[in-house]
Motif scaffolding. Structure first.
Motif, PDB file in Angstrom:
ATOM      1  N   CYS A  63      -1.980  -3.482   0.982  1.00 61.16           N
ATOM      2  CA  CYS A  63      -0.777  -4.318   1.802  1.00 61.16           C
ATOM      3  C   CYS A  63       0.729  -3.189   1.432  1.00 61.16           C
ATOM      4  CB  CYS A  63       0.220  -5.103   1.414  1.00 61.16           C
ATOM      5  SG  CYS A  63      -1.133  -6.712   1.272  1.00 61.16           S
ATOM      6  N   PRO A  64       1.455  -2.511   2.587  1.00 57.33           N
ATOM      7  CA  PRO A  64       2.532  -1.697   2.524  1.00 57.33           C
ATOM      8  C   PRO A  64       3.603  -1.462   1.460  1.00 57.33           C
ATOM      9  CG  PRO A  64       2.997  -3.175   4.774  1.00 57.33           C
ATOM     10  CD  PRO A  64       1.855  -3.502   4.316  1.00 57.33           C
ATOM     11  N   GLN A  65       3.684  -2.820   1.198  1.00 52.72           N
ATOM     12  CA  GLN A  65       4.846  -2.950   0.259  1.00 52.72           C
ATOM     13  C   GLN A  65       4.282  -3.519  -1.424  1.00 52.72           C
ATOM     14  OE1 GLN A  65       3.697  -6.024   1.621  1.00 52.72           O
ATOM     15  NE2 GLN A  65       3.381  -7.752   0.585  1.00 52.72           N
ATOM     16  N   SER A  66       5.667  -2.924  -1.800  1.00 55.50           N
ATOM     17  CA  SER A  66       5.464  -3.004  -3.148  1.00 55.50           C
ATOM     18  C   SER A  66       7.337  -2.887  -4.364  1.00 55.50           C
ATOM     19  CB  SER A  66       4.372  -1.955  -4.085  1.00 55.50           C
ATOM     20  OG  SER A  66       5.103  -0.797  -3.878  1.00 55.50           O
ATOM     21  N   LEU A 114       0.798   2.286  14.516  1.00 54.56           N
ATOM     22  CA  LEU A 114       1.824   2.748  13.447  1.00 54.56           C
ATOM     23  C   LEU A 114       2.944   2.049  14.076  1.00 54.56           C
ATOM     24  CD1 LEU A 114       2.766   5.192  12.029  1.00 54.56           C
ATOM     25  CD2 LEU A 114       3.373   6.215  13.820  1.00 54.56           C
ATOM     26  N   GLY A 115       4.021   1.378  12.589  1.00 56.45           N
ATOM     27  CA  GLY A 115       5.211   0.685  13.540  1.00 56.45           C
ATOM     28  C   GLY A 115       5.998   0.771  12.468  1.00 56.45           C
ATOM     29  N   THR A 116       7.347  -0.140  12.290  1.00 59.82           N
ATOM     30  CA  THR A 116       7.540   0.337  11.254  1.00 59.82           C
ATOM     31  C   THR A 116       8.553  -1.862  10.742  1.00 59.82           C
ATOM     32  OG1 THR A 116       9.955  -0.412  12.906  1.00 59.82           O
ATOM     33  CG2 THR A 116       8.913   1.542  12.466  1.00 59.82           C
ATOM     34  N   TYR A 142       4.481   2.291   8.886  1.00 52.10           N
ATOM     35  CA  TYR A 142       3.173   1.784   8.041  1.00 52.10           C
ATOM     36  C   TYR A 142       2.260   2.162   8.650  1.00 52.10           C
ATOM     37  CZ  TYR A 142       2.972  -1.673  11.370  1.00 52.10           C
ATOM     38  OH  TYR A 142       3.297  -2.757  12.751  1.00 52.10           O
ATOM     39  N   TRP A 143       1.109   2.602   8.550  1.00 57.27           N
ATOM     40  CA  TRP A 143      -0.104   2.370   9.569  1.00 57.27           C
ATOM     41  C   TRP A 143      -1.207   1.389   8.554  1.00 57.27           C
ATOM     42  CZ3 TRP A 143      -2.917   8.106   9.115  1.00 57.27           C
ATOM     43  CH2 TRP A 143      -3.694   7.868   9.374  1.00 57.27           C
ATOM     44  N   ALA A 144      -1.977   1.277  10.085  1.00 59.53           N
ATOM     45  CA  ALA A 144      -2.634  -0.333   9.599  1.00 59.53           C
ATOM     46  C   ALA A 144      -3.662   0.678  10.481  1.00 59.53           C
ATOM     47  CB  ALA A 144      -2.277  -1.746  10.651  1.00 59.53           C
ATOM     48  N   LYS A 145      -4.820   0.326   9.670  1.00 63.02           N
ATOM     49  CA  LYS A 145      -6.306   0.874   9.567  1.00 63.02           C
ATOM     50  C   LYS A 145      -7.495  -0.696   9.790  1.00 63.02           C
ATOM     51  CE  LYS A 145      -5.436   5.405   7.510  1.00 63.02           C
ATOM     52  NZ  LYS A 145      -6.233   5.889   6.570  1.00 63.02           N
ATOM     53  N   SER A 165       4.655   7.870   5.845  1.00 63.45           N
ATOM     54  CA  SER A 165       5.735   8.481   6.192  1.00 63.45           C
ATOM     55  C   SER A 165       5.687  10.150   6.650  1.00 63.45           C
ATOM     56  CB  SER A 165       7.585   9.069   5.518  1.00 63.45           C
ATOM     57  OG  SER A 165       7.700   9.722   5.318  1.00 63.45           O
ATOM     58  N   HIS A 166       5.422  10.343   7.753  1.00 63.19           N
ATOM     59  CA  HIS A 166       4.773  12.009   8.503  1.00 63.19           C
ATOM     60  C   HIS A 166       6.186  12.386   8.976  1.00 63.19           C
ATOM     61  CE1 HIS A 166       2.624  15.686   9.761  1.00 63.19           C
ATOM     62  NE2 HIS A 166       1.730  15.193   8.755  1.00 63.19           N
ATOM     63  N   PRO A 167       6.651  13.451   9.190  1.00 55.52           N
ATOM     64  CA  PRO A 167       7.223  14.217  10.168  1.00 55.52           C
ATOM     65  C   PRO A 167       6.778  14.245  12.038  1.00 55.52           C
ATOM     66  CG  PRO A 167       6.448  15.817   9.034  1.00 55.52           C
ATOM     67  CD  PRO A 167       6.217  14.655   8.420  1.00 55.52           C
TER      68      PRO A 167
END
Length: 325
Positions: free
Chosen positions: A118-121, A157-159, A181-184, A201-203
């Motif tokens: 999961c993306p959160q921590s 890819l989303g926020t 976030y990036w979901a696979k 996160s990537h530019p």
């Protein structure tokens, strides 16, 4: 590439405003601390050291330094795929979105401080307990979806705006994180399987553009005034989490905070299209009276602030008010 729903020449998909997956977007009215992990990357200084001068040592050292800095700033994330293969004919966009929505729901129901896949921590804290997660904004509003035939995988890819409520050593705490976030999602034997959702996160990431719901100013103004009232209703030496940070001297007693005038009088809203929230800029005068070692004290500050407000079908939710430059 287009911004229309469906497949483009390269297979990309952008979810439109009409495709909306509800993920329990309603949270408490106020009292959050925004960490804004994605927007505010930390830049660490490189300490002085010896530089090799022979055999191209300087160039090699420079490459290493740049790699270290990039890792520190961007978290070592790999770039999101730039292109998409044609989708399998049996897969519809709604099915991919629904699979990710189900996984977000699992992440939300977890009571772990750092749920796996999961993306959160919650980081940097010890003795964390009674964890409750809430996704305040729909994380599947206008994602970018791409497919890799070689990997047999969909990349999304989303926020997201994530609220964490938890207890540290018996004291309640709340934080709000704005993240990308990036979901696979694997596609094997005719089945969709969510592998994980990572904070990302990537530019060079594609831009996420969420639709402005055109929230009326009046309810935002009313809830913001209420949030200010909640901030100054506390009698402690600091205001509650989510309020402007101002810590009185240790030992301060009989504390009384107050706001002079109308803090929304010259406030202006701005819609953050990346995260789907409103940023409100304004000014207010903050006063505090207290006693220190029996002596009456009074302090005043004129503060420029930024408030974060999340729109919802139940009305605008004030996430936090913080001092701005």
């Amino acid at each position: 590439m287009t911004n229309q729903t469906g497949y483009t020449a390269q297979g990309d998909v952008n979810n439109t405003a009409g495709d909306h997956i509800e993920i329990n977007v309603f949270g408490p009215d106020f009292g959050y601390q925004d960490s804004e992990d994605y927007e505010e990357s930390s830049h660490s200084a490189i300490s002085n050291g010896s530089v090799a001068t022979a055999g191209g040592g300087i160039g090699a050292f420079a490459v290493i330094v740049l790699a270290v800095v990039a890792y520190m700033v961007f978290g070592g994330s790999e770039p999101f795929p730039t292109e998409s293969d044609p989708w399998p004919p049996d897969v519809k966009q709604d099915a991919v979105v629904a699979a990710v929505a189900d996984w977000f729901d699992r992440c939300q129901r977890s009571t772990s401080a750092a749920p796996s896949n999961c993306p959160q921590s919650i980081t940097g804290e010890l003795s964390v307990s009674s964890v409750l997660w809430t996704f305040l904004e729909n994380p599947l509003d206008h994602p970018v979806i791409r497919y890799s035939k070689d990997e047999g995988r969909f990349d999304i890819l989303g926020t997201a705006v994530v609220l964490a409520e938890y207890t540290i050593s018996g004291s309640p705490n709340r934080t709000v994180t704005l993240m990308k976030y990036w979901a696979k999602v694997g596609w094997t034997d005719g089945k969709l399987d969510v592998q994980k959702i990572d904070k990302h996160s990537h530019p060079n990431d594609p831009e996420i553009v969420k639709q402005d719901p055109k929230q009326a100013w009046e309810p935002m103004e009313a809830n913001l005034k209420y949030a200010f009232a909640q901030c100054v209703s506390d009698t402690g030496p600091t205001m509650p989490s989510g309020c402007p940070e101002w810590k009185l001297s240790p030992g301060a007693t009989e504390v009384k905070w107050s706001v002079a005038g109308d803090p929304t009088l010259t406030a202006r809203p701005y819609f953050d299209k990346e995260f789907g929230i409103y940023r409100i800029s304004g000014t207010f005068a903050l006063h505090v009276r207290y006693k220190l070692i029996g002596e009456a004290k009074m302090e005043n500050r004129n503060i420029n602030y930024e408030a974060l407000i999340a729109p919802s079908s139940d009305g605008p939710i004030v996430l936090q008010i913080k001092e701005s430059l």
